[in-house]
Motif scaffolding. Sequence first.
Motif, PDB file in Angstrom:
ATOM      1  N   GLN A 112       0.846  -1.195   0.054  1.00 57.48           N
ATOM      2  CA  GLN A 112       0.059   0.028   0.108  1.00 57.48           C
ATOM      3  C   GLN A 112       0.662   1.251   0.096  1.00 57.48           C
ATOM      4  N   GLN A 113       2.056   1.200   0.815  1.00 51.46           N
ATOM      5  CA  GLN A 113       2.805   2.521   0.914  1.00 51.46           C
ATOM      6  C   GLN A 113       3.557   2.494  -0.355  1.00 51.46           C
ATOM      7  N   ILE A 114       3.862   1.578  -0.962  1.00 54.08           N
ATOM      8  CA  ILE A 114       4.685   1.551  -2.363  1.00 54.08           C
ATOM      9  C   ILE A 114       3.854   2.311  -3.344  1.00 54.08           C
ATOM     10  N   ALA A 115       2.463   1.628  -3.306  1.00 50.46           N
ATOM     11  CA  ALA A 115       1.528   2.397  -4.259  1.00 50.46           C
ATOM     12  C   ALA A 115       1.416   3.783  -3.917  1.00 50.46           C
ATOM     13  N   PHE A 116       1.319   4.419  -2.887  1.00 43.42           N
ATOM     14  CA  PHE A 116       1.218   5.605  -2.531  1.00 43.42           C
ATOM     15  C   PHE A 116       2.379   6.491  -2.914  1.00 43.42           C
TER      16      PHE A 116
END
Length: 179
Positions: A104-108
């Motif tokens: 999720q953080q990589i996507a963000f």
Amino acid sequence: LGFMVRTITRNIDWKNEDNLWIATGKTSPSDPKTHNNLGDVYGRQGNLQKAAEEFSKAIELNPNYADAYHNLGNVYQRVGSPAAALELYSKAYEINPSLWQSLQQIAFIHFQNKEFETAVNLMKQAIEISPANPSLYVNLGIMYSELGDGERARESYTKALQLDPGNEIATQALSELSL
């Protein structure tokens, strides 16, 4: 008398989670989980330098500790170093491919870098890992909204509400899409 003093001291240690982990750090300095939890304590307290030191110590003690990499990535994200955070999140996900939080953080980060297709695909991967997580659908909906794809945004927010009927963000976002 000695046991009574020790009991009182331990009760102070057990007063709250922060005190407990600080005391545990003194008694178990070679446990990577202790350092990871201490990092969480310092992060909650706003001492990001100390948090980073503790997460780094956890990684030093166990180089395959995905949660510590993820948490150190959170620190770097908070201090405005997304490139370093991306590297740490990627390492955490490499070690533990079920760590949807890192994905999720990589996507963000990719979304912030205007790498929209990559961001959406990564968020979909996170949903595959944790399909019952309404916040992932909300985040995907936000991405679609930013991309101007109202129909897919609506689908994502609706799914979030199916999973969590009280989700205020999804409710508000759906009402704004209807305007």
